[in-house]
Write a protein that holds these residues in place. Structure first.
Motif, short mmCIF file in Angstrom:
data_model
loop_
_atom_site.label_atom_id
_atom_site.label_comp_id
_atom_site.label_asym_id
_atom_site.label_seq_id
_atom_site.Cartn_x
_atom_site.Cartn_y
_atom_site.Cartn_z
N PRO A 283 36.15 43.30 37.65
CA PRO A 283 37.59 41.85 36.97
C PRO A 283 38.85 42.19 37.81
O PRO A 283 39.51 41.82 37.56
N ALA A 284 38.85 43.53 37.89
CA ALA A 284 40.59 43.94 39.01
C ALA A 284 40.49 42.44 40.31
O ALA A 284 41.65 41.81 39.59
N MET A 285 39.54 42.53 40.83
CA MET A 285 39.26 41.20 41.97
C MET A 285 39.53 39.78 41.45
O MET A 285 40.57 38.70 41.32
N LEU A 286 38.98 39.61 40.87
CA LEU A 286 38.70 38.88 39.10
C LEU A 286 40.19 37.72 38.98
O LEU A 286 40.95 36.83 39.03
N ARG A 287 40.93 39.34 38.58
CA ARG A 287 42.01 39.06 37.79
C ARG A 287 43.58 38.78 38.60
O ARG A 287 44.33 38.22 39.08
N ALA A 288 43.31 39.16 40.41
CA ALA A 288 44.55 39.60 41.17
C ALA A 288 44.54 38.26 41.99
O ALA A 288 45.88 37.99 42.25
N PHE A 289 43.64 37.50 42.02
CA PHE A 289 43.63 36.65 42.79
C PHE A 289 44.49 35.49 41.55
O PHE A 289 46.18 35.76 41.92
N PRO A 290 45.10 35.15 40.84
CA PRO A 290 45.37 34.31 39.69
C PRO A 290 46.96 35.17 39.29
O PRO A 290 47.90 34.12 39.31
N ALA A 291 46.47 35.92 38.44
CA ALA A 291 47.62 36.66 38.75
C ALA A 291 49.10 36.49 39.70
O ALA A 291 49.72 37.07 39.35
#
Length: 310
Positions: A283-291
Motif C-alpha cells: 500500500p505504501a508504493m501504491l499510495r506513493a505514486f498518485p499522492a
C-alpha cells in the motif's frame, strides 16, 4: 535601406523581469506556501492507502493489501477508508510547507558554502544534502501529527474510539503526558532524513531528464511533473519503509511497552524476522505514486501562479 527590426520595449521589459525573477531563485515564502498546498494535495490523493499501510504495519491479521482493504471496508465502509484524515490534512499544510521551505534553505546553504549564485545549478550531491536537511525542521511538526494519525487509524482494531484528532491528542496526553505526543520522534527522523534524500534527489534527477530543453530552461509539462513526482514518492518509500514500520509500531503501542525504537527493532527481529520491516510496502508504493504526483503538481503549479502575480 535599414534592416533593423522594430523592438517592442514592453516585451523587453517583461522578458528582463522574468529573467531577473528566475535568476533570484525561489523565495522562502513561496517555497513555504507552495509546499503547504502540495501537502494538502498529497493527503487528499493518498490517505486511503496510507490507512491500509498503517493497519498492515501494526497488525498481523492481514494476509495482503487486498485482504486489508476488504476487511477495513467491511468493518467501516467507504468513510472508514478516510478515518484519521483530519489530522494529516490539518497538519499537511505546515508539515509540507516546512519541508519544502527546508529544502529551499538547504539549497541556499549549499549556494552559500560553495559561493554559487541563484542562477547556478546545484550538483547532485548538493541537491541530496538539501533534501536530507529538509527533514530536520519538518520532524518537529511531523512527529506529533504522525502520532495522532497512527493512533486514529488503528483505533477501531484496538477497541478504543476517539471523536477526532483533538480527542485522540487529549487521550494520548492523559495516558502518557505531553511528551507522549512526541513518541517516535527519533524514528521519524531516522525515516525522513534518508527518505528525503531519495525523495528530492529522485525528483530533481527525473525532472531534469524529462525537461523539454527546447521549450526553455526548466520548462516541464504537467505530465512530466506527475511522472517525476510519482517516481520520487516511490523512491522515498523504497528507502523509508523499514524505519516507518518501526515508527508505526512505536507510536501505536500501549504506553510504556517500548523504551525506544531500538527495542522495537530487537523485538521485531526476534519474533517476526526481517520480513516484518517491509510490511505495508504494497500500500505504501501504491499510495506513493498518485499522492506524490499530486503533491509535486500542486507545488509546481502554485509556484508558477505565484511567480506570475508576485
Amino acid at each position: 535601406m535599414s534592416t533593423e527590426v522594430p523592438v517592442n520595449s514592453s516585451a523587453v521589459v517583461v522578458s528582463e523581469k522574468r529573467e531577473t525573477k528566475a535568476a533570484s531563485g525561489t523565495s522562502g515564502v513561496k517555497s513555504f506556501l507552495s509546499g503547504g498546498f502540495g501537502g494538502m494535495c498529497l493527503v487528499a490523493a493518498g490517505h486511503p492507502l496510507d490507512l491500509l499501510k498503517v493497519r498492515m504495519q501494526t497488525s498481523t491479521e492481514y494476509k495482503s493489501t487486498l485482504d486489508c482493504f476488504r476487511k477495513t471496508l467491511a468493518e467501516s465502509g467507504v468513510r472508514g477508508m478516510y478515518r484519521g484524515m483530519a489530522a494529516p490534512l490539518v497538519g499537511a499544510t505546515p508539515v509540507f510547507a516546512i519541508c519544502f521551505w527546508g529544502y529551499d534553505m538547504g539549497q541556499k546553504i549549499m549556494r552559500s558554502v560553495y559561493n554559487l549564485s541563484p542562477s547556478d545549478k546545484l550538483s547532485t550531491n548538493q541537491i541530496l544534502f538539501a533534501g536530507g536537511f529538509s527533514a530536520i525542521p519538518t520532524t518537529a511538526v511531523m512527529a506529533p501529527m504522525e502520532r495522532i494519525k497512527c493512533t486514529l487509524q488503528v483505533a477501531g482494531s484496538t477497541g478504543v474510539t476517539y471523536k477526532g484528532p483533538a480527542d485522540a491528542a487529549m487521550g494520548i496526553i492523559r495516558t502518557g503526558g505531553i511528551t507522549s505526543l512526541f513518541k517516535g520522534t527519533c524514528a521519524t527522523l531516522l525515516r525522513d532524513v534518508p527518505g528525503s534524500v531519495a525523495y528530492f534527489g529522485a525528483y530533481e534527477l527525473i525532472k531534469k531528464a524529462l525537461t523539454n530543453q527546447s521549450a526553455g530552461q526548466g520548462a516541464i509539462s504537467p505530465g512530466a511533473i506527475v511522472a517525476a513526482g510519482g517516481l520520487a514518492g516511490m523512491a522515498n518509500w523504497a528507502v523509508a519503509i523499514p524505519p516507518d514500520v518501526l515508527k508505526s509500531r512505536l507510536q501505536t503501542a500501549p504506553e510504556g511497552k517500548y523504551t525506544g525504537v531500538r527495542q522495537v527493532f530487537v523485538e521485531m527481529m526476534r519474533t517476526e524476522g526481517a520480513g516484518a520491516l517491509f510490511r505495508g510496502m504494497g500500500p505504501a508504493m501504491l499510495r506513493a505514486f498518485p499522492a506524490n504526483a499530486a503533491c509535486f503538481l500542486g507545488v509546481e503549479l502554485s509556484l508558477q501562479f505565484m511567480n506570475k502575480i508576485w
